[in-house]
Design a protein around this motif. Sequence first.
Motif, PDB file in Angstrom:
ATOM      1  N   SER A  36      37.534  40.861  33.209  1.00 34.17           N
ATOM      2  CA  SER A  36      37.723  40.298  34.543  1.00 34.17           C
ATOM      3  C   SER A  36      36.423  39.655  35.006  1.00 34.17           C
ATOM      4  O   SER A  36      35.349  39.868  34.414  1.00 34.17           O
ATOM      5  CB  SER A  36      38.126  41.396  35.522  1.00 34.17           C
ATOM      6  N   LYS A  37      36.495  38.894  36.059  1.00 36.24           N
ATOM      7  CA  LYS A  37      35.289  38.303  36.641  1.00 36.24           C
ATOM      8  C   LYS A  37      34.324  39.396  37.070  1.00 36.24           C
ATOM      9  O   LYS A  37      33.106  39.280  36.868  1.00 36.24           O
ATOM     10  CB  LYS A  37      35.662  37.425  37.831  1.00 36.24           C
ATOM     11  N   HIS A  38      34.842  40.483  37.630  1.00 33.10           N
ATOM     12  CA  HIS A  38      33.995  41.601  38.054  1.00 33.10           C
ATOM     13  C   HIS A  38      33.256  42.205  36.864  1.00 33.10           C
ATOM     14  O   HIS A  38      32.066  42.538  36.962  1.00 33.10           O
ATOM     15  CB  HIS A  38      34.848  42.660  38.737  1.00 33.10           C
ATOM     16  N   GLU A  39      33.930  42.332  35.732  1.00 32.45           N
ATOM     17  CA  GLU A  39      33.282  42.892  34.539  1.00 32.45           C
ATOM     18  C   GLU A  39      32.207  41.956  34.005  1.00 32.45           C
ATOM     19  O   GLU A  39      31.134  42.412  33.582  1.00 32.45           O
ATOM     20  CB  GLU A  39      34.340  43.170  33.476  1.00 32.45           C
ATOM     21  N   GLN A  41      30.476  39.942  35.790  1.00 41.17           N
ATOM     22  CA  GLN A  41      29.360  40.053  36.724  1.00 41.17           C
ATOM     23  C   GLN A  41      28.540  41.311  36.453  1.00 41.17           C
ATOM     24  O   GLN A  41      27.300  41.277  36.489  1.00 41.17           O
ATOM     25  CB  GLN A  41      29.887  40.043  38.152  1.00 41.17           C
ATOM     26  N   ALA A  42      29.214  42.419  36.182  1.00 45.67           N
ATOM     27  CA  ALA A  42      28.503  43.662  35.873  1.00 45.67           C
ATOM     28  C   ALA A  42      27.670  43.502  34.610  1.00 45.67           C
ATOM     29  O   ALA A  42      26.516  43.964  34.537  1.00 45.67           O
ATOM     30  CB  ALA A  42      29.498  44.812  35.712  1.00 45.67           C
ATOM     31  N   HIS A 113      22.912  46.025  41.219  1.00 38.35           N
ATOM     32  CA  HIS A 113      24.030  46.326  40.325  1.00 38.35           C
ATOM     33  C   HIS A 113      23.583  46.980  39.011  1.00 38.35           C
ATOM     34  O   HIS A 113      24.426  47.272  38.160  1.00 38.35           O
ATOM     35  CB  HIS A 113      24.804  45.052  39.998  1.00 38.35           C
ATOM     36  N   SER A 226      33.089  49.831  33.918  1.00 34.18           N
ATOM     37  CA  SER A 226      34.261  48.968  34.069  1.00 34.18           C
ATOM     38  C   SER A 226      35.554  49.746  34.088  1.00 34.18           C
ATOM     39  O   SER A 226      36.620  49.193  34.402  1.00 34.18           O
ATOM     40  CB  SER A 226      34.312  47.962  32.905  1.00 34.18           C
TER      41      SER A 226
END
Length: 231
Positions: A36-39, A41-42, A113, A226
């Motif tokens: 995902s986009k969130h992953e 980014q992480a 983060h 994640s």
Amino acid sequence: MSAVPAEEFVAELRALAPRYWDSHPFHLRMHAGQLSKHELQAWAANRWYYQRCIAQKDAAILSNCPLPEIRRQWRERIIWHDGTQPGEGGAENWIRLAEAVGLTREEVLDERHVLPGTRFAVDAYVNFARTQPWVVGIASGLTEMFSGALMRKRLAALREQYPWIAEEGFAYFTNRIQAVAGEGRATLDIVVEHSLTREQQLAAVAALSFKCDVLRAVLDAVDYYSGKGKP
């Protein structure tokens, strides 16, 4: 204990390739377009912490090295990552990738983060370079032998699987692919030439194994965060 022939020593180093992080589940999902986009980014935020510490690691190795010819060669790595002025260098290009996946420069630089596991692993790597003999510190960077193919594969996968990432975000990879092949050969030559005893050869192999563990630990932390990794 007498050193083994160079060919055997190099084979021992190359035998660690399966421990490199190219086969980590997180990278496999990345290349398959399953993040995902969130992953992403992480991953970018945590990999930033590693990127920003590379120059410190290289400076530590340089400070331990008594040979000017090696220091002249090694300091070019610091320049590559830090640049010669603000807005240049590999670290700056990594920030551009982080921005391309939706992070702000501020949140990358303040490291909000960065996960504890990432920080612990990367700090251990910098400390390793500070406290080990310079040849051993250089040997830990022999992951360069394995990284060129992975970078090419990753760049192709990111472009294909995540077309929303702006092309300017890939500058780190396009520039690094060109540099890493030559650096990998030069690093191996240094380690082979200056590992004069079997004990030094084994220390070099152990250093490369440790570096593989550091890299995988970073991905372990992001993978667990994640929600897809195992406790």
